[in-house]
Design a protein around this motif. Structure first.
Motif, PDB file in Angstrom:
ATOM      1  N   GLN A  51       0.831  -1.203   0.000  1.00 36.92           N
ATOM      2  CA  GLN A  51       0.000   0.000   0.000  1.00 36.92           C
ATOM      3  C   GLN A  51       0.866   1.253   0.000  1.00 36.92           C
ATOM      4  O   GLN A  51       0.560   2.241  -0.692  1.00 36.92           O
ATOM      5  CB  GLN A  51      -0.931  -0.005   1.211  1.00 36.92           C
ATOM      6  CG  GLN A  51      -1.840   1.217   1.288  1.00 36.92           C
ATOM      7  CD  GLN A  51      -2.672   1.234   2.559  1.00 36.92           C
ATOM      8  OE1 GLN A  51      -2.378   0.511   3.515  1.00 36.92           O
ATOM      9  NE2 GLN A  51      -3.708   2.051   2.584  1.00 36.92           N
ATOM     10  N   CYS A  52       1.940   1.230   0.755  1.00 40.42           N
ATOM     11  CA  CYS A  52       2.848   2.373   0.810  1.00 40.42           C
ATOM     12  C   CYS A  52       3.506   2.606  -0.548  1.00 40.42           C
ATOM     13  O   CYS A  52       3.633   3.755  -0.999  1.00 40.42           O
ATOM     14  CB  CYS A  52       3.899   2.143   1.894  1.00 40.42           C
ATOM     15  SG  CYS A  52       4.927   3.575   2.236  1.00 40.42           S
ATOM     16  N   GLY A 209       7.310  10.841   7.995  1.00 37.29           N
ATOM     17  CA  GLY A 209       7.508   9.512   8.561  1.00 37.29           C
ATOM     18  C   GLY A 209       8.575   9.513   9.636  1.00 37.29           C
ATOM     19  O   GLY A 209       9.199  10.537   9.929  1.00 37.29           O
ATOM     20  N   THR A 213      13.742   5.767   7.552  1.00 35.45           N
ATOM     21  CA  THR A 213      12.958   5.408   6.370  1.00 35.45           C
ATOM     22  C   THR A 213      13.397   6.266   5.190  1.00 35.45           C
ATOM     23  O   THR A 213      13.806   7.414   5.342  1.00 35.45           O
ATOM     24  CB  THR A 213      11.451   5.630   6.609  1.00 35.45           C
ATOM     25  OG1 THR A 213      11.221   7.003   6.971  1.00 35.45           O
ATOM     26  CG2 THR A 213      10.935   4.745   7.724  1.00 35.45           C
TER      27      THR A 213
END
Length: 236
Positions: A51-52, A209, A213
């Motif tokens: 989904q990301c 985020g 990451t």
């Protein structure tokens, strides 16, 4: 006294509550790596990653979500792009970059230059921190393999001519690497419309985020030109 935070060019803070909640949910309720099993939590973890990827592909107008690799941060993404493209070649290609790049671009290029693997031209900027497209064009050579440019400076905030730089790179059959550390999540980015071959960015700045990451987008048409810089993980 309440805290006044002015270091958003380094990392955004505070994060939205949904970010803290998502991290806590994963750590407390899922706790499984993506793609390493078929039990419920592993499948849920894989779904979150997929989904990301889809969301990021939509954000940058990438045709294929599978062209997005997750990295440790922006520095890791840039190193994967630069070393993956250039560290294995033997014909000492030429690279065009600028004097206003982040060290995560300048230092990998300098390392390869000192090792005798590449030649580098560093284009200067004007008094406003802007790199002129004509200066980039004059720096190009027949053996130019890569043009590396930051979309916006973390020091001055100057926004660079990414579209023109990509066009110049392609006119000379070179690839274009865009460092979007300061702009992804802040400004519109169109990798297909602009002709971006590779895009690197952290997840902890404009995307809001957590630290640790990042992402590297690679146009599937040029993915075969990259070699992996680390091996292991899933698969046989």
């Amino acid at each position: 006294m309440s805290r006044i935070y002015l270091d958003n060019a380094a990392t955004s803070w505070p994060k939205p509550d949904v970010v803290y909640e998502a991290v806590e949910h994963y750590q407390r309720q899922i706790g499984a790596p993506a793609g390493r099993g078929v039990y419920r939590e592993a499948v849920e973890s894989a779904g979150i990653v997929a989904q990301c990827r889809r969301a990021l592909a939509q954000l940058i107008n990438a045709a294929d979500p599978n062209g997005i690799a997750f990295t440790l941060n922006g520095t890791d993404a840039l190193n994967q792009a630069i070393h993956g493209l250039l560290a294995h070649v033997t014909d000492r290609p030429h690279v065009v970059t600028t004097v206003v790049e982040h060290n995560s671009v300048l230092r990998p290029l300098r390392t390869l230059e000192l090792a005798g693997r590449i030649d580098v031209t560093r284009v200067r900027c004007d008094s406003h921190g802007i790199v002129a497209a004509d200066e980039l064009r004059r720096a190009m050579r027949d053996d130019t393999r890569l043009v590396a440019l930051n979309h916006a400076s973390n020091v001055t905030g100057a926004i660079q001519p990414a579209l023109e730089a990509a066009q110049i790179a392609h006119e000379h059959h070179a690839l274009f690497l865009l460092d979007a550390a300061q702009t992804l999540g802040e400004l519109p980015i169109d990798v297909r419309g602009w002709g971006v071959d590779l895009l690197a960015a952290p997840g902890h700045k404009g995307l809001l985020g957590p630290l640790g990451t990042g992402l590297l987008y690679v146009n599937p048409a040029v993915a075969h030109q990259l070699q992996s810089t680390r091996q292991g993980g899933t698969g046989t």
